[in-house]
Scaffold this active site. Structure first.
Site, PDB file in Angstrom:
ATOM      1  N   LYS A 198       2.823  -6.798   5.981  1.00 23.28           N
ATOM      2  CA  LYS A 198       2.027  -7.798   5.867  1.00 23.28           C
ATOM      3  C   LYS A 198       2.252  -8.373   4.413  1.00 23.28           C
ATOM      4  O   LYS A 198       2.609  -9.690   4.351  1.00 23.28           O
ATOM      5  CB  LYS A 198       0.465  -7.491   6.176  1.00 23.28           C
ATOM      6  CG  LYS A 198       0.007  -6.815   7.609  1.00 23.28           C
ATOM      7  CD  LYS A 198      -1.277  -6.818   7.495  1.00 23.28           C
ATOM      8  CE  LYS A 198      -1.867  -5.557   6.932  1.00 23.28           C
ATOM      9  NZ  LYS A 198      -1.369  -4.238   6.914  1.00 23.28           N
ATOM     10  N   THR A 199       1.954  -7.633   3.499  1.00 20.94           N
ATOM     11  CA  THR A 199       2.057  -8.073   2.033  1.00 20.94           C
ATOM     12  C   THR A 199       3.548  -8.568   1.900  1.00 20.94           C
ATOM     13  O   THR A 199       3.779  -9.602   1.275  1.00 20.94           O
ATOM     14  CB  THR A 199       1.847  -7.001   1.050  1.00 20.94           C
ATOM     15  OG1 THR A 199       0.477  -6.611   1.432  1.00 20.94           O
ATOM     16  CG2 THR A 199       1.769  -7.874  -0.383  1.00 20.94           C
TER      17      THR A 199
ATOM     18  N   ASP B  19      -4.269 -12.443   1.595  1.00 19.11           N
ATOM     19  CA  ASP B  19      -3.851 -10.774   1.871  1.00 19.11           C
ATOM     20  C   ASP B  19      -5.039 -10.045   1.882  1.00 19.11           C
ATOM     21  O   ASP B  19      -6.377 -10.601   1.526  1.00 19.11           O
ATOM     22  CB  ASP B  19      -3.050 -10.276   0.717  1.00 19.11           C
ATOM     23  CG  ASP B  19      -2.326  -8.989   1.185  1.00 19.11           C
ATOM     24  OD1 ASP B  19      -2.439  -8.664   2.456  1.00 19.11           O
ATOM     25  OD2 ASP B  19      -1.318  -8.573   0.270  1.00 19.11           O
ATOM     26  N   GLU B  20      -5.036  -9.029   2.686  1.00 19.92           N
ATOM     27  CA  GLU B  20      -6.518  -8.050   2.806  1.00 19.92           C
ATOM     28  C   GLU B  20      -7.525  -8.938   3.356  1.00 19.92           C
ATOM     29  O   GLU B  20      -8.513  -8.948   2.916  1.00 19.92           O
ATOM     30  CB  GLU B  20      -6.873  -7.602   1.558  1.00 19.92           C
ATOM     31  CG  GLU B  20      -5.761  -6.536   0.904  1.00 19.92           C
ATOM     32  CD  GLU B  20      -5.418  -5.208   1.528  1.00 19.92           C
ATOM     33  OE1 GLU B  20      -6.313  -4.913   2.624  1.00 19.92           O
ATOM     34  OE2 GLU B  20      -4.510  -4.770   0.785  1.00 19.92           O
TER      35      GLU B  20
ATOM     36  N   GLN C 219      -8.902  -1.454   8.298  1.00 18.93           N
ATOM     37  CA  GLN C 219      -8.805  -1.209   6.801  1.00 18.93           C
ATOM     38  C   GLN C 219     -10.214  -1.871   6.182  1.00 18.93           C
ATOM     39  O   GLN C 219      -9.973  -1.987   5.024  1.00 18.93           O
ATOM     40  CB  GLN C 219      -7.496  -1.662   6.111  1.00 18.93           C
ATOM     41  CG  GLN C 219      -6.421  -0.573   6.505  1.00 18.93           C
ATOM     42  CD  GLN C 219      -5.157  -0.704   5.721  1.00 18.93           C
ATOM     43  OE1 GLN C 219      -4.922  -0.654   4.528  1.00 18.93           O
ATOM     44  NE2 GLN C 219      -3.958  -1.388   6.392  1.00 18.93           N
TER      45      GLN C 219
ATOM     46  N   ARG D 120      -1.777   5.451   2.607  1.00 14.33           N
ATOM     47  CA  ARG D 120      -0.933   5.310   1.497  1.00 14.33           C
ATOM     48  C   ARG D 120       0.155   6.202   1.067  1.00 14.33           C
ATOM     49  O   ARG D 120       0.997   5.767   0.260  1.00 14.33           O
ATOM     50  CB  ARG D 120      -2.112   5.769   0.332  1.00 14.33           C
ATOM     51  CG  ARG D 120      -3.360   4.649   0.298  1.00 14.33           C
ATOM     52  CD  ARG D 120      -3.128   3.370   0.121  1.00 14.33           C
ATOM     53  NE  ARG D 120      -3.454   3.077   1.679  1.00 14.33           N
ATOM     54  CZ  ARG D 120      -2.794   1.912   2.151  1.00 14.33           C
ATOM     55  NH1 ARG D 120      -1.943   1.079   1.414  1.00 14.33           N
ATOM     56  NH2 ARG D 120      -2.970   1.445   3.424  1.00 14.33           N
TER      57      ARG D 120
HETATM   58  N1  LIG Z   1      11.534  -5.366   7.346  1.00 12.65           N
HETATM   59  C1  LIG Z   1      11.283  -4.249   6.431  1.00 12.65           C
HETATM   60  N2  LIG Z   1      12.143  -3.611   6.026  1.00 12.65           N
HETATM   61  C2  LIG Z   1      12.344  -2.686   5.116  1.00 12.65           C
HETATM   62  N3  LIG Z   1      11.234  -2.352   4.434  1.00 12.65           N
HETATM   63  C3  LIG Z   1      10.054  -2.868   4.791  1.00 12.65           C
HETATM   64  C4  LIG Z   1       9.882  -4.134   5.873  1.00 12.65           C
HETATM   65  N4  LIG Z   1       8.669  -4.450   5.978  1.00 12.65           N
HETATM   66  C5  LIG Z   1       7.990  -3.770   5.140  1.00 12.65           C
HETATM   67  N5  LIG Z   1       8.739  -2.974   4.280  1.00 12.65           N
HETATM   68  C6  LIG Z   1       8.330  -1.866   3.319  1.00 12.65           C
HETATM   69  O1  LIG Z   1       7.351  -1.267   3.930  1.00 12.65           O
HETATM   70  C7  LIG Z   1       6.103  -0.992   2.854  1.00 12.65           C
HETATM   71  C8  LIG Z   1       4.764  -1.484   3.254  1.00 12.65           C
HETATM   72  O2  LIG Z   1       4.865  -2.894   3.353  1.00 12.65           O
HETATM   73  P1  LIG Z   1       3.596  -3.652   2.833  1.00 12.65           P
HETATM   74  O3  LIG Z   1       3.036  -3.044   1.725  1.00 12.65           O
HETATM   75  O4  LIG Z   1       4.042  -5.080   2.986  1.00 12.65           O
HETATM   76  O5  LIG Z   1       2.853  -3.198   4.198  1.00 12.65           O
HETATM   77  P2  LIG Z   1       1.137  -3.747   4.298  1.00 12.65           P
HETATM   78  O6  LIG Z   1       0.983  -4.062   5.927  1.00 12.65           O
HETATM   79  O7  LIG Z   1       0.914  -5.035   3.544  1.00 12.65           O
HETATM   80  O8  LIG Z   1       0.509  -2.367   4.307  1.00 12.65           O
HETATM   81  P3  LIG Z   1      -1.217  -2.522   3.745  1.00 12.65           P
HETATM   82  O9  LIG Z   1      -2.075  -2.417   5.163  1.00 12.65           O
HETATM   83  O10 LIG Z   1      -1.430  -0.869   3.322  1.00 12.65           O
HETATM   84  O11 LIG Z   1      -1.538  -3.268   2.883  1.00 12.65           O
HETATM   85  C9  LIG Z   1       6.750  -1.471   1.649  1.00 12.65           C
HETATM   86  O12 LIG Z   1       7.293  -0.656   0.888  1.00 12.65           O
HETATM   87  C10 LIG Z   1       7.364  -2.469   2.074  1.00 12.65           C
HETATM   88  O13 LIG Z   1       8.680  -2.940   1.093  1.00 12.65           O
HETATM   89 MG   LIG Z   2      -0.709  -5.047   2.019  1.00 15.86          MG
END
Ligand SMILES: Nc1ncnc2c1ncn2[C@@H]1O[C@H](COP(=O)(O)OP(=O)(O)OP(=O)(O)O)[C@@H](O)[C@H]1O
Ligand SMILES: [Mg+2]
Length: 740
Positions: A31-32, A218-219, A249, A603
Site C-alpha cells: 500500500k505504501t 496512508d494508514e 490494522q 512486521r
Molecule cells: N510489487 C512489488 N514488488 C516487489 N516488492 C514489493 C512490491 N510491492 C511491495 N513490495 C515490498 O513489500 C514490502 C511491503 O510493502 P509496503 O510497506 O508498501 O506494504 P503495506 O501494505 O504498506 O504494509 P503495512 O500494511 O504494514 O503498512 C516492502 O518491502 C515493499 O518494498
Molecule cells: Mg504501509
C-alpha cells in the site's frame, strides 16, 4: 519510475490518478509502495507540479521514509511536495492563518506534560477535588470531544442534566480559555482549529484546495473523525483523493480512530474506485498464516485473502520462560546468534511489546551483552528534565506568552525567588489579565512583593537581552549563551554524579540537534526549531544509518518491517491486557488487542519469535499469567516449541513450599526463628466473604471492586480493580481482602 515493478492491481491504483480511490488491503501488500509510485507517476507521466501534491501519514518516521523513497524516485522538485503527518500539516497551515481565529501565529504547542500541569492548576483554581475527579479524566474527555469536533459550547449543550458531564463542560471551557491566554494549542487543537479555519474561512479553504489537487493518505484506518473531515474538506474541490488502509490494522480506537471512515468513504465519495491488493511481499508463508489465523477470530471484519510467493520459511519460534529476565536473556542471546552466526545486522532485529515498562529488562540484558539498541518511546529525549528546562528558556525568549514555560524556569537554576512571591506575581497577572511574564516585567509595581522584585529583575533583563540578539547570532550561540549565563551546566558539573554527567551529555545532544536544524533549514528561526521539536513523536529517535536493535511498543511499529521480530510478553493479562479482558465491553476491546497482535506478527519478514513468562513483575506485583490467547490461536504446526501446561513443581506456591522445607532441613535447630515464606500456605483455601461486584479493601492498594474470581486447585484467584492502583490479580489467602 518503472511501472513494471508493480503487480496488476498496484498498477491500476497508480494509474487511477483522477477522482477518489480507496485501497483496502492487508499488511505488507504494498500500500505504501503504491503511494510513493503514484506520486512519481503524477509528476513524471502526468506532468503534475509537485507543489500540488500532498501525502499524509501517521508518524514522523513513516513520513520520513516516504519522503526518502519519493526523493529517490522523483529527484528535482520533490521538496515542494508536502509529505507530512496530520499534525505537522496543521501546524504549517495554522502558523500562516490562525490569526483569523484570534490566536497569534507564533503559538506554542503543549505536550502531554504541559497539558497536565495546566489542568492541575485549573482544577485547583476551580476548587475541584482531584481525588474524586482526576485530571486525566478531564483531559481524556476533552481529547475525545475534540476528535469528534465537538467544541466547548456544543459539549455543554450535550451535557445538560448529567452532573459529571456538566463538570467536564465547565473544565473544557476554562481549559480552552487558559490555552488561548497562553497562546498555546494542544495536539488535538491542531486538527480541530484547522478544520474550524476551513469551515469558517472560505478564502483559506479555497487557497489550500487549489494548492493540494492530489491528496494521498496512508494508514487511513487510523484517522479519526476530525482528521477525516480535514481531508474531506481539502479534497472537496478536485476530489483527487487516494486513501490506503487495512481495517485489520486499526489500533487507535482509544484515540478516537474511526473505522467508519473506511465505510463512509464510499458514502461521501460514491464515485470512488475501490482496489484490493492480495499479494504480500513482506513475509514468509508461515508468518502470514499465523497472522491470518489470529485475525480470523475477529468478527465482523471484511474477509481478505493474502498470499505470498516468498516460500514457507522458518517456523515461528515459541518459548515460555519462568520470568521476564529469562525471556530477555533468551532474546539477547538469539540476537547475538543472528548477528554473529547468520549474518544479520542489529538493525534487522526489533523487539516489540505491549507496554513501555517491558523495555527495562531488555535494556539491562542488552547492556551486559554489548548489544547496541535504541528504545523508541519510554522517556522521550525531549521529556527529560534538563532538555525541557532549556527548551522552556528558548520558549520564553521566543514567546513569553506561555506561562507554564516561564514558571518552569524562573527559579531554575535557583534565583532565591520564593513560592509566595511567585504566587503573588501570578495573582497579579490574573487580576490584571496579563501574562505571567508581563507581570514579572513590572514586578516593582506589584505592591505585595516588596524587595523580592530585585531578584526577579535580572531574569527579565536576561530574557530581554537574549531577545534582542535573535537573528543576530546563530541559534547554537543563543543556546550556548543561555547555558553559560544561567550556569546550568556548571551546576551539573559541580554535582559530579553519573546522573549529572548523563544530563550534560543530553544537553550536548540538544546543541547538536539545534546545529543540525540550522544546517538543514534555509531560514532557521527559533520558532521554527521549537515547532519542529514539539512535533517529534517518539519514533523519531530512530536514525536509519545507525545499526542497532530497536525496542518499541506494538503501537509504534505500525507500517515498519524487520527481518527478525521478537514479540515479547505474549501473556493473557499483559497482551491482551487485563484492562481489555476486564472491560465492560471486553469483546470489542479484545478485538482491538487482536488487531494489534496482527500488526505485530506482520512486521516480520523472515523470522518471528514469540515468547512469554510464567511470572512477571508488574508495578511491583508478581503476576502469574497464562500464554496469550493470541498465541493459542496459532495452529501448533506453525510453531517450533510447544505450548505446555506448567508443571506443578514449577508453580510458585509449590516452589516456595519446597524452598521452605529445604531451609527447614538445613537448619533444624533454628526452627523457632523460621518464618513462613510469602507464598507458603496456599494449600488452605479460605472461605470467601466477598463476591464479584463487591467493594473490598486491601492493606496496600486501598479500595476497589472485585472483577473476577477464579477457583484454582489450591486457592482462589481474585481480580480486583483498585480505584487508584489499577487492576491486580491476587491469591485470596494472601490478599486478605475485606469486604466494605
Ligand atoms: N510489487 C512489488 N514488488 C516487489 N516488492 C514489493 C512490491 N510491492 C511491495 N513490495 C515490498 O513489500 C514490502 C511491503 O510493502 P509496503 O510497506 O508498501 O506494504 P503495506 O501494505 O504498506 O504494509 P503495512 O500494511 O504494514 O503498512 C516492502 O518491502 C515493499 O518494498
Ligand atoms: Mg504501509
Amino acid at each position: 519510475m518503472d511501472i513494471n515493478t508493480l503487480n496488476e492491481p498496484q498498477k491500476r491504483a497508480v494509474l487511477q490518478t483522477e477522482g477518489p480511490v480507496l485501497i483496502l488491503a492487508g499488511a505488507g501488500s504494498g500500500k505504501t509502495r503504491v503511494l510513493t509510485h503514484r506520486t512519481a507517476y503524477l509528476i513524471e507521466e502526468k506532468g503534475v507540479n509537485p507543489y500540488h501534491i500532498m501525502a499524509i501519514t501517521f508518524t514522523n518516521k513513516a513520513a520520513g521514509e516516504m519522503r526518502e523513497r519519493i526523493d529517490d524516485m522523483v529527484g528535482y522538485g520533490s521538496e515542494s511536495i508536502w509529505v507530512t503527518t496530520f499534525h505537522s500539516t496543521c501546524v504549517r497551515i495554522l502558523r500562516r492563518f490562525i490569526d483569523r481565529l484570534g490566536f497569534a501565529t507564533n503559538f506554542t504547542i503543549y505536550d502531554a506534560d504541559d497539558q497536565k500541569t495546566l489542568m492541575k492548576d485549573l482544577l485547583k483554581r476551580l476548587n475541584i477535588d482531584t481525588k474524586i475527579y482526576k485530571e486525566k479524566m478531564f483531559l481524556a474527555a476533552i481529547s475525545s470531544a475534540k476528535d469528534e469536533l465537538i467544541g466547548p459550547t456544543e459539549f455543554a449543550l450535550n451535557a445538560a442534566g448529567d452532573y459529571v458531564k456538566e463538570k467536564q463542560a465547565l473544565v473544557y471551557r476554562e481549559y480552552q480559555q487558559a490555552l488561548k491566554k497562553n497562546n498555546a494549542l494542544d495536539f488535538d487543537d491542531l486538527i480541530f482549529y484547522t478544520v474550524e479555519l476551513f469551515k469558517t474561512d472560505a478564502e483559506v479553504l479555497d487557497y489550500y484546495q487549489e494548492r493540494f489537487r492530489y491528496i494521498m493518505v496512508d494508514e487511513y484506518q487510523d484517522t479519526n473523525t476530525a482528521q477525516f473531515e480535514l481531508v474531506r474538506l481539502l479534497a472537496g474541490k478536485y476530489k483527487n483523493l487516494c486513501v490506503v488502509g487495512d481495517d485489520d490494522q486499526s489500533i487507535y480506537k482509544f484515540r478516537g480512530a474511526n473505522i467508519y471512515n473506511i465505510l463512509n468513504f464510499e458514502k461521501y465519495f460514491p464515485e470512488a474506485v475501490v482496489i484490493k491488493l492480495e499479494q504480500n511481499y513482506r513475509s514468509t508463508q508461515n508468518i502470514l498464516d499465523a497472522a491470518n489465523q489470529v485475525i480470523a477470530n475477529n468478527r465482523g471484519r471484511k474477509e481478505k485473502r493474502l498470499f505470498t510467493l516468498n516460500g514457507e520459511g522458518e517456523k515461528i519460534a515459541f518459548h515460555q520462560f519462568e520470568t521476564g529476565y529469562d525471556e530477555a536473556e533468551y532474546v539477547a542471546r538469539d540476537i547475538t546468534e543472528k548477528v554473529y552466526k547468520q549474518g544479520y545486522q542489529y538493525k534487522d532485529c526489533a523487539v516489540l511489546y505491549r507496554t513501555n515498562a517491558q523495555s527495562r529488562m531488555f535494556e539491562e540484558k542488552f547492556v551486559v551483552s554489548n548489544i547496541p539498541y535504541k528504545i523508541v518511546g519510554g522517556v522521550n529525549f525531549y521529556a527529560r528534565k534538563e532538555i525541557k528546562d532549556l527548551l522552556c528558556y528558548l520558549k520564553t525568549i521566543d514567546n513569553a506568552s506561555d506561562d507554564l514555560a516561564v514558571r518552569r524556569i524562573i527559579n531554575v537554576p535557583k534565583r532565591g525567588i520564593g513560592a509566595t512571591t511567585l504566587n503573588r506575581v501570578q495573582e497579579y497577572a490574573i487580576a490584571q489579565d496579563m501574562s505571567f511574564y508581563n507581570a514579572l516585567k513590572v514586578a516593582e509595581d506589584i505592591p505585595s512583593i516588596g524587595k523580592a522584585s530585585a531578584k526577579i529583575r535580572p531574569f527579565v533583563l536576561f530574557i530581554q537581552a537574549m531577545r534582542s540578539k535573535l537573528g543576530m547570532i546563530s541559534l547554537v550561540e543563543l543556546l550556548e549563551e543561555v547555558i553559560e549565563t544561567t550556569g546550568y551546566v556548571k551546576e551539573l558539573e559541580a554535582e559530579g554524579t553519573d546522573e549529572a554527567e548523563a544530563r550534560i551529555e543530553n544537553i550536548d545532544e540538544l546543541i547538536s540537534k539545534v546545529a543540525a536544524y540550522e544546517e538543514a533549514e534555509e531560514q532557521p528561526t527559533l520558532s521554527g526549531f521549537l515547532e519542529e521539536v514539539a512535533l517529534v513523536a517518539d519514533i523519531d529517535s530512530l536514525e536509519d544509518e545507525s545499526n542497532y536493535v530497536v525496542l518499541m511498543t506494538l503501537h509504534s511499529a505500525k507500517g515498519l518491517e524487520f527481518s527478525n521480530v521478537y514479540l515479547a510478553g505474549m501473556e493473557d493479562g499483559l497482551f491482551p491486557s487485563y484492562m481489555s479482558i476486564m472491560s465492560d465491553n471486553a469483546a470489542e476491546e479484545i478485538e482491538e488487542e487482536r488487531r494489534l497482535a496482527y500488526v505485530g506478527i506482520t512486521r516480520a519478514k523472515e523470522n518471528l519469535s514469540i515468547s512469554c513468562a510464567r511470572q512477571r513483575m508488574i508495578r511491583g506485583e508478581t503476576q502469574y499469567n497464562k500464554v496469550s490467547r493470541f498465541v493459542r490461536e496459532i495452529s501448533p504446526e506453525l510453531l517450533a516449541g510447544a505450548i505446555k501446561k506448567p508443571k506443578i513443581e514449577d508453580l510458585p506456591m509449590k516452589k516456595a513450599y519446597q524452598q521452605a522445607k529445604e531451609e527447614f532441613r538445613k537448619k533444624p535447630f533454628a526452627a523457632t526463628s523460621y518464618s513462613t515464606p510469602k507464598n507458603f500456605g496456599t494449600a488452605q483455601k479460605i472461605a470467601l466473604t466477598y463476591g464479584v461486584g463487591d467493594r473490598v479493601r486491601h492493606m496496600k492498594f486501598g479500595e476497589g471492586s472485585v472483577k473476577g474470581i477464579v477457583e484454582g486447585g489450591r486457592d482462589y484467584e481474585v481480580t480486583v480493580d483498585f480505584d487508584t492502583a489499577g487492576v491486580k490479580k491476587m491469591f485470596a489467602s494472601f490478599a486478605k481482602l475485606k469486604k466494605i
